[in-house]
Design a protein around this motif. Structure first.
Motif, short mmCIF file in Angstrom:
data_model
loop_
_atom_site.label_atom_id
_atom_site.label_comp_id
_atom_site.label_asym_id
_atom_site.label_seq_id
_atom_site.Cartn_x
_atom_site.Cartn_y
_atom_site.Cartn_z
N HIS A 1 16.56 35.68 64.64
CA HIS A 1 15.70 36.85 64.69
C HIS A 1 16.24 37.88 65.69
N ARG A 2 16.72 37.41 66.86
CA ARG A 2 17.27 38.33 67.86
C ARG A 2 18.53 39.02 67.34
N LEU A 3 19.40 38.25 66.69
CA LEU A 3 20.62 38.83 66.15
C LEU A 3 20.29 39.92 65.13
N VAL A 4 19.39 39.62 64.20
CA VAL A 4 19.01 40.59 63.18
C VAL A 4 18.36 41.82 63.82
N SER A 5 17.48 41.61 64.79
CA SER A 5 16.80 42.73 65.44
C SER A 5 17.79 43.63 66.16
N GLY A 6 18.84 43.03 66.76
CA GLY A 6 19.85 43.83 67.43
C GLY A 6 20.58 44.75 66.46
N ARG B 1 27.63 34.19 46.91
CA ARG B 1 28.10 34.32 48.28
C ARG B 1 26.89 34.20 49.21
N PRO B 2 26.75 33.13 49.96
CA PRO B 2 25.57 32.98 50.81
C PRO B 2 25.50 34.05 51.89
N HIS B 3 24.30 34.55 52.15
CA HIS B 3 24.12 35.59 53.15
C HIS B 3 22.64 35.73 53.49
N VAL B 4 22.39 36.24 54.69
CA VAL B 4 21.06 36.66 55.12
C VAL B 4 21.09 38.18 55.21
N SER B 5 20.24 38.86 54.45
CA SER B 5 20.21 40.32 54.50
C SER B 5 19.51 40.80 55.76
N VAL B 6 20.08 41.84 56.36
CA VAL B 6 19.52 42.49 57.55
C VAL B 6 18.70 43.71 57.16
N ALA B 7 19.23 44.50 56.22
CA ALA B 7 18.54 45.71 55.73
C ALA B 7 19.05 46.02 54.33
N TYR B 8 18.13 46.49 53.48
CA TYR B 8 18.49 46.88 52.12
C TYR B 8 18.70 48.38 52.05
N SER B 9 19.67 48.80 51.27
CA SER B 9 19.86 50.22 51.00
C SER B 9 18.78 50.69 50.02
N ASN B 10 18.14 51.82 50.33
CA ASN B 10 17.10 52.34 49.44
C ASN B 10 17.54 53.62 48.72
N ALA C 1 29.29 54.07 52.76
CA ALA C 1 29.23 52.94 53.68
C ALA C 1 29.85 53.23 55.03
N ALA C 2 30.78 54.20 55.11
CA ALA C 2 31.58 54.39 56.32
C ALA C 2 30.74 54.57 57.59
N PRO C 3 29.69 55.40 57.60
CA PRO C 3 28.90 55.53 58.84
C PRO C 3 28.25 54.22 59.26
N LEU C 4 27.82 53.41 58.30
CA LEU C 4 27.21 52.12 58.62
C LEU C 4 28.25 51.15 59.17
N VAL C 5 29.42 51.14 58.56
CA VAL C 5 30.51 50.28 59.04
C VAL C 5 30.86 50.65 60.48
N ALA C 6 30.93 51.95 60.77
CA ALA C 6 31.26 52.39 62.13
C ALA C 6 30.18 51.97 63.12
N ALA C 7 28.92 52.05 62.71
CA ALA C 7 27.83 51.69 63.62
C ALA C 7 27.86 50.22 63.99
N VAL C 8 28.06 49.34 63.02
CA VAL C 8 28.04 47.91 63.34
C VAL C 8 29.33 47.47 64.01
N ALA C 9 30.43 48.20 63.79
CA ALA C 9 31.71 47.83 64.39
C ALA C 9 31.68 47.99 65.90
N ARG C 10 30.80 48.82 66.42
CA ARG C 10 30.72 49.05 67.86
C ARG C 10 29.91 47.97 68.57
N MET C 11 29.37 47.03 67.83
CA MET C 11 28.54 46.00 68.44
C MET C 11 29.38 44.77 68.80
N GLU C 12 28.91 44.05 69.80
CA GLU C 12 29.49 42.75 70.17
C GLU C 12 28.34 41.77 70.33
N PRO C 13 27.76 41.31 69.21
CA PRO C 13 26.53 40.54 69.28
C PRO C 13 26.76 39.10 69.74
N GLU C 14 25.72 38.53 70.30
CA GLU C 14 25.71 37.10 70.61
C GLU C 14 25.47 36.34 69.31
#
Length: 221
Positions: free
Chosen positions: A45-50, A156-165, A170-183
């Motif tokens: 839950h913490r990882l997804v919330s981050g 392909r097994p996965h847990v979704s974090v957010a759905y596109s509506n 995709a590029a802005p989203l890829v850039a946003a998550v690439a800057r993270m260093e999650p636990e």
């Protein structure tokens, strides 16, 4: 290209609206399916919330609430098309199949931007595939292998974090998550969940039918 076609660690170039109506689905429709659910899994839950906080400025995403986090496994069928007695027999057969598997422990860290969602693939994909295979064999024990819904291979097994509506790049989203260093989140999954699911409110919600232990025989020994 679908998420199942993306090599591990690669992102889609664009996203489409996730909420188009698949064949047979409509408001009010319900279906029996098997998922892994994550009640009380605070690390996940913490990882997804981050990730969701980092993505909160993007208006084209629907974040999944912690209550409804899931890993899709295997459909059974729409509730009006499946006899509840057969569902009971399938549950018993799946219980026998899952009892012989090892305990399921999964790790999650990096998001993939897929074709309709941002998703967290588990590190241990093959372990999830083994659980899905056991579920499919349990369904086959009751119906025969030819009647099992869904493709055995395009998964392909996965847990979704957010759905596109909406349709979006995709590029802005890829850039946003690439800057993270999650636990990373480490999760022990004690059971596979047989649920009745719907998508009436642009989120997947369900009622629990039964939770079937994974690795029960190992625990008893």
């Amino acid at each position: 290209m679908s998420f199942a076609d993306l090599p591990p660690g690669h992102h889609a170039s664009a996203l489409r609206d996730h909420w188009w109506w698949r064949p047979g689905w409509h408001v009010g429709q319900r279906a029996y399916t098997w998922h892994l659910t994550f009640e009380g899994q605070n690390g996940l839950h913490r990882l997804v919330s981050g990730y969701q906080r980092r993505l909160s400025t993007f208006v084209g995403l629907d974040p999944i609430p912690p209550t409804w986090l899931h890993l899709t496994m295997q459909g059974v069928g729409f509730t009006e098309e499946v006899d509840p007695a057969e569902v009971g027999r399938i549950s018993k057969a799946v219980r026998r199949r899952l009892a012989d598997l090892p305990t399921l422990a999964l790790g999650f860290k990096w998001v993939t931007v897929a074709d309709e969602a941002l998703v967290l693939p588990p590190v241990e994909e093959e372990a999830v595939r083994a659980v899905r295979g056991a579920v499919r064999r349990g369904i086959g024990d009751v119906w025969g292998m030819d009647r099992i819904p869904e493709n055995a291979d395009r998964y392909r097994p996965h847990v979704s974090v957010a759905y596109s509506n909406r349709d979006q790049e995709a590029a802005p989203l890829v850039a946003a998550v690439a800057r993270m260093e999650p636990e990373p989140a480490l999760v022990t999954v004690p059971a596979a969940s047989l649920i009745v699911i719907h998508r009436d409110h642009r989120v997947y919600e369900w009622e629990m039918v039964e939770q079937v232990p994974i690795g029960a025989r190992q625990v008893s020994e």
